[in-house]
Enzyme design. Sequence first.
Site, PDB file in Angstrom:
ATOM      1  N   ASP A   1       0.821  -1.321  -0.090  1.00 22.97           N
ATOM      2  CA  ASP A   1      -0.194   0.025  -0.029  1.00 22.97           C
ATOM      3  C   ASP A   1       0.907   1.113   0.033  1.00 22.97           C
ATOM      4  O   ASP A   1       2.062   1.002   0.390  1.00 22.97           O
ATOM      5  CB  ASP A   1      -0.835  -0.115   1.209  1.00 22.97           C
TER       6      ASP A   1
ATOM      7  N   ASP B   1      -0.082   5.101   1.050  1.00 20.23           N
ATOM      8  CA  ASP B   1      -0.310   6.039   2.051  1.00 20.23           C
ATOM      9  C   ASP B   1      -0.413   5.598   3.276  1.00 20.23           C
ATOM     10  O   ASP B   1      -1.189   4.496   3.631  1.00 20.23           O
ATOM     11  CB  ASP B   1      -1.596   7.007   1.992  1.00 20.23           C
TER      12      ASP B   1
ATOM     13  N   THR C   1      -2.445   0.900  -4.554  1.00 20.54           N
ATOM     14  CA  THR C   1      -2.955   2.137  -3.784  1.00 20.54           C
ATOM     15  C   THR C   1      -4.346   2.040  -3.963  1.00 20.54           C
ATOM     16  O   THR C   1      -4.995   1.795  -5.211  1.00 20.54           O
ATOM     17  CB  THR C   1      -2.262   3.207  -4.060  1.00 20.54           C
ATOM     18  N   SER C   2      -5.215   2.909  -3.151  1.00 21.64           N
ATOM     19  CA  SER C   2      -6.488   3.084  -3.379  1.00 21.64           C
ATOM     20  C   SER C   2      -6.601   4.571  -4.168  1.00 21.64           C
ATOM     21  O   SER C   2      -7.779   5.028  -4.419  1.00 21.64           O
ATOM     22  CB  SER C   2      -7.277   3.090  -2.126  1.00 21.64           C
TER      23      SER C   2
ATOM     24  N   LYS D   1     -10.432  -1.940  -2.122  1.00 26.05           N
ATOM     25  CA  LYS D   1     -10.111  -2.553  -0.978  1.00 26.05           C
ATOM     26  C   LYS D   1     -11.362  -2.242  -0.062  1.00 26.05           C
ATOM     27  O   LYS D   1     -11.834  -1.327  -0.083  1.00 26.05           O
ATOM     28  CB  LYS D   1      -8.964  -2.044  -0.229  1.00 26.05           C
TER      29      LYS D   1
END
Length: 216
Positions: free
Chosen positions: A11, A13, A106-107, A137
Amino acid sequence: MKIRATALLFDNDGTLVSSLESVDRCWARWAEEYGITAEQFGKVELHGRPAAEIAADLLPAEIVPEAVARIEDLEVEDVPNGGVHLLPGTRALLDALPADRWAVVTSATRRLAEARLAAVGILPKTLIAADDITRGKPDPEPYLLGARALGVDPADCVVFEDAPAGLRSGRAAGMTTVALTTTHRAAELDADLVVEDLSALSVQVTDGGVEIARRD
């Protein structure tokens, strides 16, 4: 405890970088612009989820696309203002890995993720972002896509996450999980291994893959 893997999926952040100062500034401004109260905002799970899902929880469907574009603009424009920095251990761990053995999952949108990563000098060969997925996610899709992009069996991957939603995503993908207590308490994180941050880990690259261990 030693964990052996073929590839590592990170991931961004809260795992590789901290952008909490920037995130807080931008989302507070965004919420004010769209008339969202602190009470409404407090009921939504924010961390580790795509902006589109967060906006959909808070706003009428017809204005979600515009609102998502707005928060992306705010966050990208805010990167040069500071509030984005490497977390402990990130540089040393990534420098020890071959470029084809790791990916960022990442989102954030690709535009935002690349802006934040560039600000701290990280240029991943493989990046899976919100633009690449249909389900964010905690669905397993993001991490399964990361494994596929690296050409690795999901069972041979290790996921590094700071958020419960991301850890659920990694577990659902059939991967080993390592949790970092950078944004959540250890009691909130269900993982195979829980550490403070990446500085607590050492990695050794072998012909067979990567070996991860907790530092003494």
